[in-house]
Design a protein around this motif. Sequence first.
Motif, PDB file in Angstrom:
ATOM      1  N   VAL A   1       0.845  -1.193   0.000  1.00 59.18           N
ATOM      2  CA  VAL A   1       0.000   0.000   0.000  1.00 59.18           C
ATOM      3  C   VAL A   1       0.884   1.249   0.000  1.00 59.18           C
ATOM      4  N   VAL A   2       0.559   2.188  -0.898  1.00 53.88           N
ATOM      5  CA  VAL A   2       1.326   3.447  -0.997  1.00 53.88           C
ATOM      6  C   VAL A   2       0.346   4.610  -1.149  1.00 53.88           C
ATOM      7  N   ASN A   3       0.838   5.808  -0.824  1.00 55.60           N
ATOM      8  CA  ASN A   3       0.039   7.010  -1.078  1.00 55.60           C
ATOM      9  C   ASN A   3       0.285   7.426  -2.525  1.00 55.60           C
TER      10      ASN A   3
ATOM     11  N   LEU B   1       2.096  10.632  -3.414  1.00 55.06           N
ATOM     12  CA  LEU B   1       3.537  10.767  -3.179  1.00 55.06           C
ATOM     13  C   LEU B   1       4.356   9.845  -4.081  1.00 55.06           C
TER      14      LEU B   1
ATOM     15  N   SER C   1      -3.265   2.665  10.230  1.00 54.39           N
ATOM     16  CA  SER C   1      -2.775   3.853  10.945  1.00 54.39           C
ATOM     17  C   SER C   1      -2.431   4.995   9.997  1.00 54.39           C
ATOM     18  N   GLY C   2      -2.308   4.700   8.709  1.00 56.68           N
ATOM     19  CA  GLY C   2      -2.039   5.775   7.744  1.00 56.68           C
ATOM     20  C   GLY C   2      -3.282   6.231   7.012  1.00 56.68           C
TER      21      GLY C   2
ATOM     22  N   GLY D   1      11.890   7.217  -2.624  1.00 61.27           N
ATOM     23  CA  GLY D   1      10.516   7.083  -2.130  1.00 61.27           C
ATOM     24  C   GLY D   1       9.638   8.272  -2.509  1.00 61.27           C
ATOM     25  N   GLY D   2      10.250   9.447  -2.613  1.00 59.97           N
ATOM     26  CA  GLY D   2       9.514  10.634  -3.040  1.00 59.97           C
ATOM     27  C   GLY D   2       8.662  11.270  -1.953  1.00 59.97           C
ATOM     28  N   THR D   3       8.682  10.691  -0.742  1.00 59.23           N
ATOM     29  CA  THR D   3       7.759  11.165   0.284  1.00 59.23           C
ATOM     30  C   THR D   3       8.103  12.568   0.792  1.00 59.23           C
TER      31      THR D   3
ATOM     32  N   SER E   1       3.563   6.194   8.369  1.00 60.90           N
ATOM     33  CA  SER E   1       2.472   5.228   8.365  1.00 60.90           C
ATOM     34  C   SER E   1       2.944   4.072   7.490  1.00 60.90           C
ATOM     35  N   PRO E   2       2.165   2.966   7.427  1.00 62.29           N
ATOM     36  CA  PRO E   2       2.602   1.885   6.526  1.00 62.29           C
ATOM     37  C   PRO E   2       2.859   2.400   5.102  1.00 62.29           C
ATOM     38  N   GLN E   3       1.978   3.282   4.626  1.00 58.29           N
ATOM     39  CA  GLN E   3       2.138   3.807   3.266  1.00 58.29           C
ATOM     40  C   GLN E   3       3.480   4.529   3.105  1.00 58.29           C
ATOM     41  N   ILE E   4       3.824   5.358   4.089  1.00 60.11           N
ATOM     42  CA  ILE E   4       5.094   6.105   4.024  1.00 60.11           C
ATOM     43  C   ILE E   4       6.263   5.130   4.156  1.00 60.11           C
ATOM     44  N   ARG E   5       6.168   4.205   5.103  1.00 60.26           N
ATOM     45  CA  ARG E   5       7.294   3.285   5.328  1.00 60.26           C
ATOM     46  C   ARG E   5       7.535   2.364   4.137  1.00 60.26           C
ATOM     47  N   ASN E   6       6.482   2.091   3.356  1.00 58.72           N
ATOM     48  CA  ASN E   6       6.661   1.258   2.168  1.00 58.72           C
ATOM     49  C   ASN E   6       7.444   1.971   1.075  1.00 58.72           C
ATOM     50  N   ARG E   7       7.500   3.292   1.139  1.00 57.36           N
ATOM     51  CA  ARG E   7       8.176   4.048   0.078  1.00 57.36           C
ATOM     52  C   ARG E   7       9.437   4.751   0.575  1.00 57.36           C
TER      53      ARG E   7
ATOM     54  N   LEU F   1       2.402   8.548  12.098  1.00 55.65           N
ATOM     55  CA  LEU F   1       2.657   9.757  11.311  1.00 55.65           C
ATOM     56  C   LEU F   1       3.302  10.904  12.073  1.00 55.65           C
TER      57      LEU F   1
END
Lengths: 169, 299
Positions: free
Chosen positions: A56-58, A61, A131-132, B33-35, B103-109, B192
């Motif tokens: 899962v990604v945003n 971003l 949590s995100g 990751g681009g975050t 968050s999981p989304q941020i940590r994945n990237r 976050l």
Amino acid sequence: MRKAVFNVNNKEYTVEIEEDLRLLDLIRNTLNLTGTKEGCGEGECGACSVLMDGEVVNSCLVLAFQAEGKKIETIENLDREDGTLHPIQQAFLEEGAIQCGFCTPGMVLSAKALLDKNPAPSKHDIRESISGNLCRCTGYNKIAEAIEKAAETLEKEESDSGTARRGTK
Amino acid sequence: MRDLVQNVYQAKDTDSILNLLDQYQDEAKIVAGGTDLIIQMREGNVSPPVLIDISSILEIREIKEEKNTIELGSTATFTDIEKHVFFNHSLSAIAKAARSIGSPQIRNRATVGGNICNASPAADMLPPLLAMDAMVVLKSKQQTRVLPLSEFITGKEETLLKSNELLEKIRFQKLNPNEGLGFSKLGVRNALAIARLSLAVYVEWDENDMCQNVRIASGALGIKAQREWDVERFMKGKCLNNSLFAEVAAFLEESTMKRLAGRSTMNFKRYAVQGVFKQALDEALEDMERRMIYEKGSF
């Protein structure tokens, strides 16, 4: 502009994109898959969550060109071939985990990313997995309960199909 | 009007990154990751004409465990680090720091290399890596440089990275049974949260409870994540007991008041730093004990 090929929901799209286009804009505006939502645009709210190679990604971003060659899955891909809802979606409806619905596509995909890897998650795993994703209506309890229920349904489906397979041997 | 990105490349291997950096120099910006970068671009703070995506290159994402060292590929994501067996079993403070991010989304990237090169004063991975005395391996088409991370980070969002260089990997020594690492972070909520204050503490203790060696690194306690050399000098060679802890806490309070003088956050950080230090130190000691028990058990 550049020509790029994307794999979204198991379908190949060849499109012209701006170099700095975000994956979110590609999905919503170029491919017209508007189930994915834009909330904050800075990775805080998770409304734009999609799966990229199963993670899962945003999508706000990720730049579209970074997603070339990757498998993208959006909420539009979840319902089943016979037109019924995915067990996660069904559980969200049954548990009252949806109010305004804006966070729902992201929540469902975060839940899917969890359950694909971890079919029997703990309550903590479930809370961690979403949590995100911010929800300003439900207070999260019903969402967590829905994911728990979906996990049970999916596990039952899995064991039923296992039994069926064994039965036909 | 916003400047447009003119060229983008999805690099396939390290050599192609180095060639592109050599060709475009200042014009190019690396995106993994681009975050952080994508937000900065949208705010108009950076507008690179050329973007080189390195997030799909597996050779610089690897976490390699050697006999005495760990090599952390720069595009290893926080999820990679958080889930890695070595960090879960043998250096849990690093896994904890990775887990505390986004968050999981941020940590994945988001990648460890991005965390280092962006050099935010609140970057979560910097204090533990600084406390591990990590080295950064920087590669350009012409040469490879190896620098201590503490020298590489020069200021707020400032590093010694040259425009033709890639941060390839981060390297540090594994810990011995008489050593331990702890990490503690104060954020406003679990998910976050950007660190309001974080500390990593590395200790080497001898059998007489004497502090043989200590490295302390802070985040969000000044213009950059940094080693707390004065505190380290103060602790080294002393015996671990409650009075030492009280002395170090007082020392930290005083140095925080000096460093953050005039800032609104000084009033809470002068107290918070003591609690965060206690947690990080306790965790480092627990880590050391676990390692000793494991060592004994393996005989």
